[in-house]
Design a protein around this motif. Structure first.
Motif, PDB file in Angstrom:
ATOM      1  N   PRO A  30      44.162  49.456  22.441  1.00 51.35           N
ATOM      2  CA  PRO A  30      43.643  50.426  23.409  1.00 51.35           C
ATOM      3  C   PRO A  30      42.875  49.750  24.513  1.00 51.35           C
ATOM      4  O   PRO A  30      42.267  48.709  24.316  1.00 51.35           O
ATOM      5  N   LYS A  31      42.892  50.356  25.700  1.00 48.14           N
ATOM      6  CA  LYS A  31      42.090  49.854  26.810  1.00 48.14           C
ATOM      7  C   LYS A  31      40.646  50.253  26.617  1.00 48.14           C
ATOM      8  O   LYS A  31      40.334  51.281  26.033  1.00 48.14           O
ATOM      9  N   SER A  32      39.741  49.459  27.125  1.00 47.93           N
ATOM     10  CA  SER A  32      38.331  49.743  26.970  1.00 47.93           C
ATOM     11  C   SER A  32      37.856  50.719  28.027  1.00 47.93           C
ATOM     12  O   SER A  32      38.464  50.876  29.068  1.00 47.93           O
ATOM     13  N   SER A  33      36.748  51.365  27.733  1.00 49.97           N
ATOM     14  CA  SER A  33      36.087  52.155  28.749  1.00 49.97           C
ATOM     15  C   SER A  33      35.405  51.215  29.719  1.00 49.97           C
ATOM     16  O   SER A  33      34.965  50.133  29.331  1.00 49.97           O
ATOM     17  N   PRO A  34      35.307  51.594  30.984  1.00 51.84           N
ATOM     18  CA  PRO A  34      34.693  50.686  31.961  1.00 51.84           C
ATOM     19  C   PRO A  34      33.280  50.312  31.581  1.00 51.84           C
ATOM     20  O   PRO A  34      32.510  51.126  31.096  1.00 51.84           O
ATOM     21  N   SER A  35      32.926  49.061  31.801  1.00 50.13           N
ATOM     22  CA  SER A  35      31.553  48.592  31.638  1.00 50.13           C
ATOM     23  C   SER A  35      31.356  47.474  32.621  1.00 50.13           C
ATOM     24  O   SER A  35      32.276  47.063  33.294  1.00 50.13           O
ATOM     25  N   THR A  36      30.173  46.922  32.674  1.00 44.99           N
ATOM     26  CA  THR A  36      29.910  45.876  33.662  1.00 44.99           C
ATOM     27  C   THR A  36      29.421  44.608  33.015  1.00 44.99           C
ATOM     28  O   THR A  36      28.820  43.764  33.639  1.00 44.99           O
ATOM     29  N   PRO A 116      52.667  42.992  37.627  1.00 45.27           N
ATOM     30  CA  PRO A 116      52.840  44.222  36.840  1.00 45.27           C
ATOM     31  C   PRO A 116      53.328  43.894  35.430  1.00 45.27           C
ATOM     32  O   PRO A 116      54.087  42.935  35.235  1.00 45.27           O
ATOM     33  N   GLN A 117      52.886  44.696  34.457  1.00 46.73           N
ATOM     34  CA  GLN A 117      53.289  44.513  33.061  1.00 46.73           C
ATOM     35  C   GLN A 117      53.958  45.786  32.551  1.00 46.73           C
ATOM     36  O   GLN A 117      53.782  46.869  33.121  1.00 46.73           O
ATOM     37  N   ILE A 118      54.718  45.667  31.465  1.00 49.28           N
ATOM     38  CA  ILE A 118      55.326  46.835  30.839  1.00 49.28           C
ATOM     39  C   ILE A 118      54.732  47.066  29.453  1.00 49.28           C
ATOM     40  O   ILE A 118      55.254  47.854  28.684  1.00 49.28           O
ATOM     41  N   ASP A 119      53.657  46.387  29.161  1.00 50.22           N
ATOM     42  CA  ASP A 119      52.974  46.510  27.883  1.00 50.22           C
ATOM     43  C   ASP A 119      51.484  46.537  28.162  1.00 50.22           C
ATOM     44  O   ASP A 119      51.036  46.124  29.238  1.00 50.22           O
ATOM     45  N   ASP A 120      50.691  47.037  27.201  1.00 52.50           N
ATOM     46  CA  ASP A 120      49.244  47.011  27.406  1.00 52.50           C
ATOM     47  C   ASP A 120      48.526  46.400  26.209  1.00 52.50           C
ATOM     48  O   ASP A 120      47.349  46.671  25.984  1.00 52.50           O
ATOM     49  N   ARG A 147      36.537  40.051  26.913  1.00 54.06           N
ATOM     50  CA  ARG A 147      35.325  40.358  27.663  1.00 54.06           C
ATOM     51  C   ARG A 147      35.665  41.263  28.842  1.00 54.06           C
ATOM     52  O   ARG A 147      36.809  41.287  29.303  1.00 54.06           O
ATOM     53  N   THR A 148      34.683  41.998  29.293  1.00 55.13           N
ATOM     54  CA  THR A 148      34.875  42.957  30.372  1.00 55.13           C
ATOM     55  C   THR A 148      34.280  42.411  31.654  1.00 55.13           C
ATOM     56  O   THR A 148      33.124  42.010  31.691  1.00 55.13           O
ATOM     57  N   ILE A 149      35.105  42.385  32.711  1.00 57.31           N
ATOM     58  CA  ILE A 149      34.685  41.918  34.026  1.00 57.31           C
ATOM     59  C   ILE A 149      34.843  43.076  35.010  1.00 57.31           C
ATOM     60  O   ILE A 149      35.941  43.605  35.176  1.00 57.31           O
ATOM     61  N   ALA A 150      33.755  43.471  35.632  1.00 59.45           N
ATOM     62  CA  ALA A 150      33.777  44.544  36.637  1.00 59.45           C
ATOM     63  C   ALA A 150      34.487  45.788  36.119  1.00 59.45           C
ATOM     64  O   ALA A 150      35.243  46.440  36.840  1.00 59.45           O
ATOM     65  N   GLY A 151      34.252  46.122  34.849  1.00 56.98           N
ATOM     66  CA  GLY A 151      34.777  47.352  34.283  1.00 56.98           C
ATOM     67  C   GLY A 151      36.164  47.261  33.685  1.00 56.98           C
ATOM     68  O   GLY A 151      36.696  48.264  33.220  1.00 56.98           O
ATOM     69  N   VAL A 152      36.777  46.081  33.675  1.00 57.90           N
ATOM     70  CA  VAL A 152      38.119  45.920  33.134  1.00 57.90           C
ATOM     71  C   VAL A 152      38.089  44.920  31.987  1.00 57.90           C
ATOM     72  O   VAL A 152      37.595  43.804  32.142  1.00 57.90           O
ATOM     73  N   GLU A 153      38.609  45.331  30.833  1.00 61.04           N
ATOM     74  CA  GLU A 153      38.648  44.441  29.680  1.00 61.04           C
ATOM     75  C   GLU A 153      39.784  43.446  29.815  1.00 61.04           C
ATOM     76  O   GLU A 153      40.872  43.784  30.307  1.00 61.04           O
ATOM     77  N   GLY A 154      39.539  42.218  29.370  1.00 60.14           N
ATOM     78  CA  GLY A 154      40.574  41.199  29.455  1.00 60.14           C
ATOM     79  C   GLY A 154      40.478  40.186  28.336  1.00 60.14           C
ATOM     80  O   GLY A 154      39.470  40.086  27.643  1.00 60.14           O
ATOM     81  N   GLN A 165      38.582  20.674  31.379  1.00 58.72           N
ATOM     82  CA  GLN A 165      38.206  21.884  30.665  1.00 58.72           C
ATOM     83  C   GLN A 165      38.951  23.066  31.289  1.00 58.72           C
ATOM     84  O   GLN A 165      39.036  23.176  32.514  1.00 58.72           O
ATOM     85  N   PHE A 166      39.463  23.957  30.432  1.00 61.17           N
ATOM     86  CA  PHE A 166      40.245  25.089  30.922  1.00 61.17           C
ATOM     87  C   PHE A 166      39.600  26.392  30.465  1.00 61.17           C
ATOM     88  O   PHE A 166      39.125  26.519  29.334  1.00 61.17           O
ATOM     89  N   TYR A 167      39.598  27.374  31.377  1.00 62.00           N
ATOM     90  CA  TYR A 167      39.126  28.722  31.037  1.00 62.00           C
ATOM     91  C   TYR A 167      39.968  29.728  31.817  1.00 62.00           C
ATOM     92  O   TYR A 167      40.186  29.560  33.027  1.00 62.00           O
ATOM     93  N   GLU A 168      40.452  30.758  31.123  1.00 59.39           N
ATOM     94  CA  GLU A 168      41.209  31.812  31.802  1.00 59.39           C
ATOM     95  C   GLU A 168      40.775  33.178  31.299  1.00 59.39           C
ATOM     96  O   GLU A 168      40.583  33.390  30.096  1.00 59.39           O
ATOM     97  N   TRP A 169      40.592  34.098  32.241  1.00 62.38           N
ATOM     98  CA  TRP A 169      40.379  35.514  31.916  1.00 62.38           C
ATOM     99  C   TRP A 169      41.540  36.297  32.485  1.00 62.38           C
ATOM    100  O   TRP A 169      41.960  36.075  33.634  1.00 62.38           O
ATOM    101  N   GLY A 170      42.088  37.230  31.690  1.00 60.52           N
ATOM    102  CA  GLY A 170      43.192  38.064  32.148  1.00 60.52           C
ATOM    103  C   GLY A 170      42.918  39.517  31.841  1.00 60.52           C
ATOM    104  O   GLY A 170      42.805  39.893  30.667  1.00 60.52           O
ATOM    105  N   GLY A 171      42.790  40.354  32.876  1.00 60.87           N
ATOM    106  CA  GLY A 171      42.450  41.757  32.704  1.00 60.87           C
ATOM    107  C   GLY A 171      43.562  42.677  33.172  1.00 60.87           C
ATOM    108  O   GLY A 171      44.232  42.410  34.172  1.00 60.87           O
ATOM    109  N   LEU A 172      43.740  43.782  32.438  1.00 59.84           N
ATOM    110  CA  LEU A 172      44.795  44.739  32.737  1.00 59.84           C
ATOM    111  C   LEU A 172      44.171  46.004  33.295  1.00 59.84           C
ATOM    112  O   LEU A 172      43.374  46.664  32.635  1.00 59.84           O
ATOM    113  N   ASP A 173      44.524  46.365  34.547  1.00 61.00           N
ATOM    114  CA  ASP A 173      43.916  47.543  35.155  1.00 61.00           C
ATOM    115  C   ASP A 173      44.655  48.823  34.753  1.00 61.00           C
ATOM    116  O   ASP A 173      45.616  48.798  33.972  1.00 61.00           O
ATOM    117  N   ALA A 174      44.210  49.948  35.288  1.00 59.29           N
ATOM    118  CA  ALA A 174      44.765  51.242  34.906  1.00 59.29           C
ATOM    119  C   ALA A 174      46.228  51.393  35.296  1.00 59.29           C
ATOM    120  O   ALA A 174      46.947  52.229  34.735  1.00 59.29           O
TER     121      ALA A 174
END
Length: 205
Positions: A30-36, A116-120, A147-154, A165-174
């Motif tokens: 499930p997608k998360s509710s927006p947070s900051t 764009p994605q076809i899965d969530d 973790r949630t960035i600007a209201g979007v979980e990723g 050193q490598f770091y990646e965040w990937g968030g899926l919007d509405a």
């Protein structure tokens, strides 16, 4: 530089195709509710992400050059170094600097993409992204806590090897568009010092 951008495009395209092949497994994330929250990332040794992490929110956003994706987000880079940006306002933006730290031979890279994605299912996306990035970066990676960035979980990927050193965040919007922000930071430097201000500056369009 064109080869590097094509590599980013290919990696993201493979992620879309792979997700399409397994989309009939069900959408069980499930997608998360927006947070900051913009907490310090945790990590696991398994391929599945932990529940969304929480942590300190007192991070000053970066104030350097503005980077704009085609349709999803903008962010800023640290102002303390000089940057070269390739593909601004497209779906794949690559930024690098040779002015990262005195005596540092490695580049500091930031890759920002949207597709764009076809899965969530974030856990499935994280594992597919991990496999793709390990092959591209030649750095062993682990899936960290969501973790949630600007209201979007990723999802979070992180690791370290001879190439940095490598770091990646990937968030899926509405709209089911996946936005990723990936960093390669030279070894010996504080990863959070360069990652967190950039993520704190991210704003959705």
């Amino acid at each position: 530089m064109r080869a590097r951008r094509m590599t980013s495009l290919l990696a993201a395209a493979l992620l879309v195709v792979a997700l399409g092949a397994c989309s009939d497994d069900g959408k069980d994330e499930p997608k998360s509710s927006p947070s900051t929250s913009s907490g310090t990332p945790g990590e696991t040794t398994s391929g599945s992400a932990d529940p969304t992490s929480s942590g300190p929110t007192e991070v000053e956003p970066a104030t350097g050059p503005l980077v704009t994706l085609h349709s999803t987000a903008t962010l800023r880079l640290p102002a303390s170094v000089k940057w070269r940006t390739y593909g601004d306002k497209t779906t794949v933006v690559t930024i690098k600097s040779v002015d990262f730290a005195p005596g540092t031979e490695k580049f500091y890279y930031v890759d920002v993409t949207e597709f764009p994605q076809i899965d969530d299912n974030l856990a499935r996306m994280a594992e597919l992204a991990r496999e793709s990035q390990e092959g591209t970066r030649e750095i062993p990676l682990k899936v960290g806590a969501n973790r949630t960035i600007a209201g979007v979980e990723g999802f979070v990927l992180e690791g370290q090897g001879p190439n940095g050193q490598f770091y990646e965040w990937g968030g899926l919007d509405a709209d089911n568009v996946l936005t990723t922000v990936a960093f390669v930071v030279p070894n010996g430097l504080d990863l959070e010092e360069w990652v967190e201000p950039v993520l704190a500056s991210l704003q959705w369009q």
